[in-house]
Design an enzyme around this catalytic site. Sequence first.
Site, short mmCIF file in Angstrom:
data_model
loop_
_atom_site.label_atom_id
_atom_site.label_comp_id
_atom_site.label_asym_id
_atom_site.label_seq_id
_atom_site.Cartn_x
_atom_site.Cartn_y
_atom_site.Cartn_z
CB SER A 53 39.10 36.20 46.69
OG SER A 53 39.43 35.28 47.69
CD GLU A 86 41.04 36.46 42.35
OE1 GLU A 86 41.61 36.64 43.42
OE2 GLU A 86 40.85 35.17 42.11
NE ARG A 130 44.07 33.68 42.05
CZ ARG A 130 44.94 32.83 42.50
NH1 ARG A 130 45.76 32.44 41.75
NH2 ARG A 130 44.76 32.40 43.75
C1 LIG Z 1 32.99 30.18 45.91
C2 LIG Z 1 34.15 30.42 44.82
C3 LIG Z 1 35.55 30.28 45.36
C4 LIG Z 1 36.47 30.56 44.48
N1 LIG Z 1 37.73 29.92 44.81
C5 LIG Z 1 38.92 30.39 44.08
C6 LIG Z 1 40.30 29.94 44.21
O1 LIG Z 1 40.29 29.66 45.24
N2 LIG Z 1 41.04 30.28 43.52
C7 LIG Z 1 40.87 30.87 42.08
O2 LIG Z 1 41.86 31.38 41.42
N3 LIG Z 1 39.78 31.33 41.89
C8 LIG Z 1 38.52 31.05 42.57
N4 LIG Z 1 37.29 31.54 42.53
C9 LIG Z 1 37.06 32.10 41.00
C10 LIG Z 1 36.96 31.48 39.91
O3 LIG Z 1 36.20 30.16 40.21
C11 LIG Z 1 38.21 31.19 39.03
O4 LIG Z 1 38.54 32.46 38.74
C12 LIG Z 1 37.75 30.44 37.87
O5 LIG Z 1 38.96 30.15 37.14
C13 LIG Z 1 36.89 31.02 36.83
O6 LIG Z 1 36.45 29.86 35.71
P1 LIG Z 1 35.15 30.00 35.03
O7 LIG Z 1 35.02 29.03 33.96
O8 LIG Z 1 33.87 30.37 35.97
O9 LIG Z 1 35.44 31.45 34.13
P2 LIG Z 1 34.36 32.75 33.86
O10 LIG Z 1 34.07 33.12 35.30
O11 LIG Z 1 33.12 32.31 32.99
O12 LIG Z 1 35.24 33.56 33.35
C14 LIG Z 1 36.71 34.26 33.66
C15 LIG Z 1 37.27 34.81 32.83
O13 LIG Z 1 37.92 33.87 31.96
C16 LIG Z 1 37.74 34.13 30.51
N5 LIG Z 1 37.66 32.81 30.05
C17 LIG Z 1 36.69 31.92 30.51
N6 LIG Z 1 36.84 30.62 29.45
C18 LIG Z 1 37.73 30.96 28.48
C19 LIG Z 1 38.55 30.31 27.40
N7 LIG Z 1 38.02 29.39 27.33
N8 LIG Z 1 39.29 31.10 26.61
C20 LIG Z 1 39.74 32.34 27.03
N9 LIG Z 1 39.02 33.14 28.13
C21 LIG Z 1 38.19 32.56 28.91
C22 LIG Z 1 36.52 34.98 30.53
O14 LIG Z 1 36.14 35.76 29.48
C23 LIG Z 1 36.75 35.86 31.95
O15 LIG Z 1 37.49 37.10 31.45
C24 LIG Z 1 36.30 31.12 43.13
C25 LIG Z 1 34.89 31.35 42.92
C26 LIG Z 1 33.89 31.17 43.78
C27 LIG Z 1 32.64 31.13 43.23
#
Ligand SMILES: Cc1cc2nc3c(=O)[nH]c(=O)nc-3n(C[C@H](O)[C@H](O)[C@H](O)COP(=O)(O)OP(=O)(O)OC[C@H]3O[C@@H](n4cnc5c(N)ncnc54)[C@H](O)[C@@H]3O)c2cc1C
Length: 299
Positions: A220, A290, A172
Amino acid sequence: MMAAATELKVQGEIRYDEPMSRHTSWRVGGPAETFFIPASVDDLAAFLQELDDDIPLFWHGVGSNLLVRDGGLRGVVISATKMSKHLERVGQYRVRAGAGVACTTLSRQCIRWQLGPSEFFAGIPGTVGGALAMNAGAHGGETWERVQSVRTIDRSGGLHERTPDDFSIAYRSVKGPANEWFLEAILRFDPDVMPSMDDMKAMLERRRSTQPLGLPSCGSVFRNPPGDYSARLIEAAGLKGHRIGGAEVSPKHANFIINRKDATATDIEALIEHVQQTVLDAHGTSLKHEVRIVGEARS
Ligand SMILES: Cc1cc2nc3c(=O)[nH]c(=O)nc-3n(C[C@H](O)[C@H](O)[C@H](O)COP(=O)(O)OP(=O)(O)OC[C@H]3O[C@@H](n4cnc5c(N)ncnc54)[C@H](O)[C@@H]3O)c2cc1C
């Protein structure tokens, strides 16, 4: 001649004082001063070329791993949800995926193409960009295990092709060149792995039975410490169901904090700190969150 965000002409959409509660899966967060949805990479590059250097930039996927404080975000939030939505097969085992593609879409399409392992992407409710930034993973799979190369954009709108060697990748955690953001990735899959839609559905069903998926959360909250599970430590510290304001440690999965009703970001952050302190007192383990916590406290 550089310009403030309010003076720039764009093809995409610019919103001012946009509530980030509309763009986070916790449904909390104060306003973004400027929220820009570029129409294309060229539109974004032109915007960045003109933007004053001292304006803070924040990249947003779909906010599924973000706690935006109640005072909101200064500067410009860039949303990649409309641009970079391309997903194509570019070789026998390779796929080009734009940063704005949903990981669930990536998973389903790779399964149709019989490219695996790809089922695990279906468990991540974010974008490819967010998964690259977080090294998101589930069920034994991790995003960067699949990355052959990425395309990034820098603060001046310049484009770069990078390989995993340009990044320091861990659980992560992804550290790379400063002030560059992901536009797309070339992902490489394994020749001898046949993914299955049934396995993917069974995995999602297991998640539904063990996680509070119908309620606003960020998945998480804490990373697992080496050799242990945050959920186990939190539950053993007696914190399941503990509430601060509208935020609650999920009774179903102790590493989830849910927005029960009208939680603020302040409630959630206070609960995160309470969990950290209680687990430290009970087990001597320091939990690292995280989720990304960003923005200003409400003044
Ligand atoms: C119900 C639920 C279950 C989940 N299960 C998991 C799981 O099993 N495993 C897991 O790893 N995560 C899980 N997550 C967390 C989340 O989905 C992940 O971390 C996901 O990768 C975040 O993506 P996002 O597009 O929503 O990013 P955001 O939440 O919008 O951003 C997260 C970070 O990424 C950066 N970012 C976003 N896009 C870019 C880009 N294009 N370039 C550079 N930086 C960028 C942002 O600045 C921020 O720092 C879960 C979340 C929820 C709500």
